[in-house]
Design an enzyme around this catalytic site. Structure first.
Site, PDB file in Angstrom:
ATOM      1  N   GLU A 166       0.811  -1.222   0.000  1.00  0.00           N
ATOM      2  CA  GLU A 166       0.000   0.000   0.000  1.00  0.00           C
ATOM      3  C   GLU A 166       0.846   1.276   0.000  1.00  0.00           C
ATOM      4  OE1 GLU A 166      -2.970  -0.228   3.059  1.00  0.00           O
ATOM      5  OE2 GLU A 166      -3.848  -2.062   2.229  1.00  0.00           O
ATOM      6  N   GLU A 354      -4.686  -8.879   0.331  1.00  0.00           N
ATOM      7  CA  GLU A 354      -5.403  -8.602   1.574  1.00  0.00           C
ATOM      8  C   GLU A 354      -6.891  -8.469   1.278  1.00  0.00           C
ATOM      9  OE1 GLU A 354      -4.153  -5.336   4.055  1.00  0.00           O
ATOM     10  OE2 GLU A 354      -2.018  -5.765   3.724  1.00  0.00           O
TER      11      GLU A 354
END
Length: 451
Positions: A166, A354
């Site tokens: 991220e 995720e």
């Protein structure tokens, strides 16, 4: 009821992050990270909590890996703490840090569990932050050195790597919004940071392909399905700008070799200091990666809002159910993102690195954690995922997030995503109903559904 079955050899995994789970923040030669510094400043983290101990994976990894094996999960996504390997971010290697991860990999191998290793999950060495952090171009070279050490040291034990987790959050929430480490509030700095993260990613991909030709490496992006909140043209424009800010700013240089021109133009008009974009950097950033990691939790709906400089878009809720962290639950949005990536960037391999949900978890009178909301979330998203695979999107893996409850960054221990409940006072582990359900999905390579 019908049975949803996934393709043969589909990967079912589960993940945790180093800062979130390891603890032992200053033991055995580990250096200070930006999250260690940020978490120790009063007011930065809910209730004054931090990752000093969290779930104590550093000391309890054998117990946790045995628990993971008992669930039948054979793929574990984890990250390495940069400051355990290089306490100052560069220079001398810490032998005790090197040994720790060798021990973890040996324990995983004992149970036949394959690691997916993330090189960077938000925990930049504080010494590098003191020298300018990700806004300093030299940090990309430090990262490349760090990556080469990991490939050399663990290349025989690890065959799947993730460069960054991220980078949007690391760059913009940490350096512009200031609510994550290092806690800065400058958009130009955030933009520089994002540029150098992409450069560092490309350098690591090149090093991996050179040093470990049989391995696979990619990046994990938290892509968002950005939609207008209304049918007003100005909100459609806001959603387009938000998509450029959150998604295309990372995807375009990775897969097209350039930054989105509409965002460059917008940032110039708003007076943002742009990075110096070099052709040789773009070549490095767009080095072929072996898969795209996708972290997905919730979509975003936007309205035009000029007060939100410089993008001019504000995320609002539009009435969908929300989970305990306040994120709207829209499973169809996962399918939208997957199809969009294929349409815009080609037939690339995607791994869901995720996906999961924050719920209010309580231990009941039977010493169980009945978290049907989390099961429902995964059930619905996996159904959408299977539809996308059936339509031709090449998804090869799904990693639930996360394995154990842990420190949820600036929200401390107040929010739980784990499939295993952790009592942070006693360190007791309790497999939640969702953990048992997910173990069954992995064992059966699918599940029954009434959807």
């Amino acid at each position: 009821m019908k049975k949803i079955t996934f393709p043969e050899n589909f990967i079912w995994g589960i993940g945790n992050g180093a800062y979130q789970s390891e603890g032992a923040w200053n033991e055995d030669g580990k250096g200070e990270s930006i999250w260690d510094r940020y978490g120790h400043i009063p007011g930065n983290v809910w209730n004054g909590e931090n990752g000093d101990v969290t779930t104590d994976f550093y000391h309890r990894y054998k117990e946790d890996i045995a628990l993971l094996a008992s669930l039948g999960i054979r793929h574990f996504r984890m990250s390495i703490a940069w400051t355990r390997i290089l306490p100052d971010g560069r220079g001398a290697v810490n032998p005790k840090g090197i040994a720790f991860y060798h021990n973890v990999f040996a324990e995983l191998e004992k149970y036949g569990i394959e690691p997916m290793v993330t090189l960077y999950m938000w925990d930049l060495p504080q010494k590098l932050q003191d020298a300018g952090g990700w806004a300093n171009r030299d940090t990309a070279d430090c990262f490349a050195q760090y990556a080469r050490i990991l490939f050399q040291e663990y290349g025989k034990e690890v065959s799947t790597w993730v460069t960054f987790d991220e980078p949007f959050c690391c760059a913009f929430i940490g350096n512009y919004l200031g609510t994550y480490a290092p806690g800065l509030r400058d958009f130009s700095t955030a933009l520089q940071a994002s540029y150098h993260m992409l450069l560092a990613h490309g350098k690591a991909v090149r090093a991996c392909h050179e040093m470990l030709p049989g391995a696979k490496i990619g990046i994990a992006l938290n892509l968002s399905d950005c939609k207008p909140a209304t049918d007003r043209p100005e909100d459609a424009g806001a959603a387009r700008r938000a998509d450029g800010y959150r998604n295309r700013w990372f995807l375009d240089p990775l897969y097209k070799g350039y930054f989105p021109e509409d965002m460059l133009r917008l940032y110039r008009e708003k007076g943002v200091a742009l990075p110096e974009i070099r052709e040789e950097d773009l070549e490095i950033m767009s080095e072929r990666q072996d898969f795209l990691g996708l972290n997905y939790y919730s979509p975003h709906f936007f309205v035009s809002d000029e007060k939100n400089w410089p993008v001019g878009a504000a995320s609002v809720k539009v009435g969908h159910p929300v989970n305990d962290i306040g994120w709207e639950i829209v499973p169809a949005a996962l399918g939208n993102i997957l199809r969009r990536v294929k349409e815009d960037y080609g037939d690339i391999e995607i791994q869901i690195t995720e996906n999961g949900s924050c719920q209010t978890d309580l231990v009941n009178r039977e010493h169980r954690v009945v978290d049907d909301g989390r099961i429902d979330y995964m059930h619905r998203h996996l159904a959408v995922l299977r539809e996308a695979i059936g339509s031709g999107v090449r998804v090869t893996a799904y990693y639930a997030f996360c394995f154990t409850d842990n420190v949820e960054w600036a929200l401390g221990f107040s929010k739980r995503f784990g499939l295993v409940y952790v009592d942070f006072g006693t360190q007791e582990r309790i497999v939640k109903d969702s953990g048992r359900w997910y173990a069954g999905v992995a064992a059966e390579n699918g599940f029954e559904t009434a959807l």
